[in-house]
Motif scaffolding. Structure first.
Motif, mmCIF file in Angstrom:
data_model
loop_
_atom_site.group_PDB
_atom_site.id
_atom_site.type_symbol
_atom_site.label_atom_id
_atom_site.label_comp_id
_atom_site.label_asym_id
_atom_site.label_seq_id
_atom_site.Cartn_x
_atom_site.Cartn_y
_atom_site.Cartn_z
ATOM 1 N N VAL A 50 29.893 -2.174 84.113
ATOM 2 C CA VAL A 50 28.635 -1.469 83.918
ATOM 3 C C VAL A 50 28.123 -1.665 82.497
ATOM 4 O O VAL A 50 26.929 -1.890 82.266
ATOM 5 N N ILE A 51 29.019 -1.589 81.500
ATOM 6 C CA ILE A 51 28.595 -1.705 80.101
ATOM 7 C C ILE A 51 28.061 -3.098 79.808
ATOM 8 O O ILE A 51 26.962 -3.265 79.258
ATOM 9 N N VAL A 52 28.861 -4.111 80.134
ATOM 10 C CA VAL A 52 28.470 -5.492 79.802
ATOM 11 C C VAL A 52 27.459 -5.970 80.832
ATOM 12 O O VAL A 52 27.808 -6.534 81.859
ATOM 13 N N GLY A 53 26.225 -5.675 80.557
ATOM 14 C CA GLY A 53 25.162 -6.053 81.478
ATOM 15 C C GLY A 53 23.971 -6.587 80.727
ATOM 16 O O GLY A 53 24.070 -7.525 79.939
ATOM 17 N N SER A 54 22.842 -5.929 80.916
ATOM 18 C CA SER A 54 21.603 -6.423 80.315
ATOM 19 C C SER A 54 21.569 -6.228 78.803
ATOM 20 O O SER A 54 20.948 -7.003 78.082
ATOM 21 N N GLY A 55 22.243 -5.181 78.300
ATOM 22 C CA GLY A 55 22.118 -4.819 76.896
ATOM 23 C C GLY A 55 22.461 -5.920 75.920
ATOM 24 O O GLY A 55 21.718 -6.167 74.960
ATOM 25 N N ILE A 56 23.556 -6.605 76.131
ATOM 26 C CA ILE A 56 24.009 -7.615 75.184
ATOM 27 C C ILE A 56 23.051 -8.808 75.147
ATOM 28 O O ILE A 56 23.054 -9.592 74.195
ATOM 29 N N PHE A 57 22.193 -8.951 76.143
ATOM 30 C CA PHE A 57 21.242 -10.056 76.174
ATOM 31 C C PHE A 57 19.832 -9.626 75.781
ATOM 32 O O PHE A 57 18.969 -10.470 75.566
ATOM 33 N N VAL A 58 19.590 -8.316 75.681
ATOM 34 C CA VAL A 58 18.287 -7.801 75.285
ATOM 35 C C VAL A 58 18.339 -7.202 73.886
ATOM 36 O O VAL A 58 17.483 -7.451 73.044
ATOM 37 N N SER A 59 19.378 -6.410 73.625
ATOM 38 C CA SER A 59 19.448 -5.620 72.392
ATOM 39 C C SER A 59 19.627 -6.415 71.102
ATOM 40 O O SER A 59 19.212 -5.919 70.049
ATOM 41 N N PRO A 60 20.264 -7.601 71.069
ATOM 42 C CA PRO A 60 20.401 -8.296 69.789
ATOM 43 C C PRO A 60 19.076 -8.490 69.064
ATOM 44 O O PRO A 60 18.998 -8.304 67.851
ATOM 45 N N ARG A 61 18.035 -8.847 69.770
ATOM 46 C CA ARG A 61 16.725 -9.014 69.141
ATOM 47 C C ARG A 61 16.184 -7.684 68.623
ATOM 48 O O ARG A 61 15.683 -7.593 67.492
ATOM 49 N N LEU A 62 16.307 -6.640 69.425
ATOM 50 C CA LEU A 62 15.764 -5.342 69.032
ATOM 51 C C LEU A 62 16.587 -4.711 67.912
ATOM 52 O O LEU A 62 16.026 -4.092 66.996
ATOM 53 N N ALA A 63 17.913 -4.854 67.965
ATOM 54 C CA ALA A 63 18.760 -4.322 66.895
ATOM 55 C C ALA A 63 18.440 -5.011 65.577
ATOM 56 O O ALA A 63 18.365 -4.370 64.521
ATOM 57 N N LEU A 64 18.245 -6.320 65.633
ATOM 58 C CA LEU A 64 17.891 -7.071 64.430
ATOM 59 C C LEU A 64 16.511 -6.664 63.921
ATOM 60 O O LEU A 64 16.290 -6.545 62.707
ATOM 61 N N LYS A 65 15.589 -6.411 64.822
ATOM 62 C CA LYS A 65 14.237 -6.003 64.444
ATOM 63 C C LYS A 65 14.244 -4.709 63.646
ATOM 64 O O LYS A 65 13.567 -4.593 62.607
ATOM 65 N N PHE A 66 15.028 -3.717 64.077
ATOM 66 C CA PHE A 66 15.025 -2.413 63.415
ATOM 67 C C PHE A 66 16.046 -2.321 62.285
ATOM 68 O O PHE A 66 15.891 -1.492 61.383
ATOM 69 N N ALA A 67 17.088 -3.166 62.314
ATOM 70 C CA ALA A 67 18.070 -3.171 61.222
ATOM 71 C C ALA A 67 17.592 -4.009 60.046
ATOM 72 O O ALA A 67 17.961 -3.760 58.898
ATOM 73 N N GLY A 68 16.813 -5.051 60.326
ATOM 74 C CA GLY A 68 16.225 -5.851 59.261
ATOM 75 C C GLY A 68 17.024 -7.071 58.862
ATOM 76 O O GLY A 68 16.464 -8.048 58.377
ATOM 77 N N SER A 69 18.337 -7.032 59.013
ATOM 78 C CA SER A 69 19.183 -8.162 58.612
ATOM 79 C C SER A 69 20.312 -8.338 59.621
ATOM 80 O O SER A 69 20.671 -7.399 60.350
ATOM 81 N N LYS A 70 20.861 -9.556 59.650
ATOM 82 C CA LYS A 70 21.964 -9.833 60.561
ATOM 83 C C LYS A 70 23.189 -8.993 60.223
ATOM 84 O O LYS A 70 23.893 -8.492 61.116
ATOM 85 N N GLY A 71 23.454 -8.820 58.941
ATOM 86 C CA GLY A 71 24.615 -8.044 58.521
ATOM 87 C C GLY A 71 24.518 -6.597 58.954
ATOM 88 O O GLY A 71 25.479 -6.023 59.488
ATOM 89 N N MET A 72 23.356 -5.995 58.743
ATOM 90 C CA MET A 72 23.168 -4.601 59.151
ATOM 91 C C MET A 72 23.216 -4.464 60.659
ATOM 92 O O MET A 72 23.736 -3.469 61.191
ATOM 93 N N GLY A 221 17.101 -8.500 53.637
ATOM 94 C CA GLY A 221 16.067 -7.883 54.465
ATOM 95 C C GLY A 221 16.500 -6.598 55.136
ATOM 96 O O GLY A 221 15.774 -6.079 56.004
ATOM 97 N N THR A 222 17.662 -6.049 54.746
ATOM 98 C CA THR A 222 18.166 -4.824 55.371
ATOM 99 C C THR A 222 17.176 -3.675 55.231
ATOM 100 O O THR A 222 16.628 -3.427 54.159
ATOM 101 N N ILE A 223 16.950 -2.978 56.344
ATOM 102 C CA ILE A 223 16.065 -1.808 56.359
ATOM 103 C C ILE A 223 16.918 -0.550 56.194
ATOM 104 O O ILE A 223 17.939 -0.389 56.879
ATOM 105 N N THR A 224 16.495 0.338 55.304
ATOM 106 C CA THR A 224 17.271 1.559 55.044
ATOM 107 C C THR A 224 16.562 2.827 55.517
ATOM 108 O O THR A 224 17.098 3.915 55.362
#
Length: 496
Positions: A50-72, A221-224
């Motif tokens: 159930v966990i490993v589904g759509s999220g890992i293929f959708v969220s990387p872009r969105l997490a990067l968008k709101f975190a600002g940097s790959k590291g964050m 580019g990290t967003i705080t």
């Protein structure tokens, strides 16, 4: 032929939990009821599946968008897994202390009573479950169609149609046979873990070939801003959502006191590790701009690194999302089944097919609501919407754990977590919900308003005992019609 009376057998019979924590199932064991068919392996497969589904293929872009940097973004992914693990451990105590199917619904009911439990059921019925299933189905369709239109986005109508077809197919499978469902879940869980490991090892080959520039200056580019970080966590937590789904089917799990916590403790570290490695793979191969511009990150990844074999990745994504949707349909249908069995939904939803022993009406109802949500086709808005509402109710469940520590100290607890864990979880949940209100007030506001709408619904349809005769007659006829249509009976009923 099965006969059903409107007066007999159509009253939901709730399972009670005494101070010992043991379920009282009634005197007869010969009636129609759900079977205990889930082993430890099946439990692990359900959680991971159930966990490993759509999220890992959708969220990387969105997490990067709101975190600002790959590291964050990587930090957000790891901390989201850690927070989910804390929540899962709290739910291990709840699940073994209250061994009922229904997950949060059962726990909130035991701790705070009928109204909060109904509000959870109301929110799950129209927000949590169908929205999550719709996102997964849309991701499946998006990645299936992407190779056919490599230079543009697939038509939205085609995406919605494919998503509807796979939703209906898996609903039919769940109606037919539980064993087939678990076999599909076990197989697809193994396939999706293999797929994500292939992604990681392909990226290692890419790095060892000298392509390391994409991992340089990864904190740039990290967003705080707290509100942006909260939404980044929402996207990460959405990808981990499902860690509490096994609690929905506790009554069908063999030896739940042992297997429930074991399944959680095996599943969560595996998922966190796999997610971290997969994100490292994406970030190593793709530039930030490439990730931000892609609606299907896995497909963009495969085109760049796999060349002529890039078709493999959409297939892998299809396997992951197919298995995830299958597990979500199976487990969440039991939530509505239990809610109806306790009188908080129409009795028809608590009926069990007399031949296949599956909650067919519940499955079909959930399928219909999911099909309605597929028409929205806006994954980002749906993700914030569903995660905000889920965070509120998970907060209530974990609060219930602390409350019952105080009000019911003698209740049997095969697992007893340290108080630091639920307190930490509650603090973080509060931070996320409050901060997200400033960044996405519309989505969070709609979710909270919809929950509040459940209050008058509860008092009219549940608490109002002196309903007009025409309303009672309509309900009885509806329940009887569904019972005949689906050849189903309430739990513990006998064929006549």
């Amino acid at each position: 032929m099965t006969k059903v009376s409107a007066a007999e057998g159509l009253t939901p019979k709730a399972m009670e939990v005494g101070e010992s924590g043991e379920s009282v199932e009634g005197e007869s064991s010969e009636g129609v009821r759900l079977k205990k068919e889930l082993s430890l392996l099946n439990g692990v497969a359900i959680i991971v599946g159930v966990i490993v589904g759509s999220g890992i293929f959708v969220s990387p872009r969105l997490a990067l968008k709101f975190a600002g940097s790959k590291g964050m973004a990587l930090i957000v992914w790891v901390l989201s897994g850690f927070l989910s693990m804390i929540g899962a451990l709290c739910y291990a105590e709840l699940g073994t202390m209250i061994p009922k199917s229904g997950g949060d619904y059962a726990y909130i009911s035991e701790a705070f009573g009928d109204l909060p439990a109904f509000l959870y059921l109301w929110g799950a019925l129209f927000i949590l479950v169908p929205t999550g299933n719709a996102i997964t189905a849309l991701t499946f369709a998006q990645n299936i169609l992407q190779p056919l239109t490599p230079h543009c986005e697939p038509p939205k109508d085609a995406v919605s149609l494919i998503a509807a077809i796979v939703t209906c197919f898996l609903t039919a499978l769940n109606c037919y046979n539980v064993k087939w469902v678990t076999r599909v879940q076990d197989s697809f869980t193994a396939a999706k873990i293999l797929a994500l490991l292939v992604t990681f090892f392909a990226s290692l080959w890419y790095l060892f070939s000298g392509h390391t520039k994409n991992l340089e200056n990864i904190m740039e580019g990290t967003i705080t801003d707290p509100g942006q970080i909260a939404i980044a966590f929402y996207t990460g937590l959405f990808s981990y959502s499902g860690w509490n789904y096994l609690n929905f089917v506790t009554e069908e799990l063999k030896d739940p006191y042992k297997n429930l916590p074991r399944a959680i403790c095996i599943s969560m570290p595996v998922v966190t590790l796999v997610y971290a490695l997969t994100n490292v793979a994406y970030f190593a191969v793709l530039e930030k701009n490439e990730i931000m511009a892609s609606e299907a990150v896995a497909v963009t990844f495969s085109v760049k690194i796999l060349g002529v074999f890039s078709w493999i990745m959409p297939l892998f994504v299809a396997l992951c999302t197919f298995g995830s949707l299958n597990g979500a349909i199976y487990t969440s249908s039991r939530l509505f089944f239990v809610g109806a069995r306790n009188g908080h939904l129409p009795v028809a939803i608590s009926l069990i097919d007399v031949k296949r022993l599956t909650p067919v009406p519940s499955l079909i109802f959930m399928c219909l609501v999911t099909l309605l949500l597929l028409m929205l086709n806006d994954v980002e808005a749906l993700m914030v919407y569903v995660t905000a509402v889920e965070a509120i109710f998970i907060f209530c469940s974990v609060s219930g754990l602390l409350w019952m520590r105080y009000t019911r100290p003698k209740l049997m607890r095969p697992i007893r977590v340290n108080l630091i864990l639920p307190i930490t979880f509650l603090i973080v949940c509060t931070f996320l919900v409050v901060c997200s209100c400033f960044t996405c007030p519309k989505e969070v506001g709609i979710g909270v308003a919809f929950i509040a709408l459940g209050v008058p619904i509860f008092y009219v349809f549940v608490m109002w005992k002196d309903k007009p005769s025409w309303m009672l007659k309509f309900c009885d006829n509806f329940n009887l019609t569904c019972s005949k249509m689906f050849l189903s009976l309430p739990e513990n009923s006998k064929e006549l």
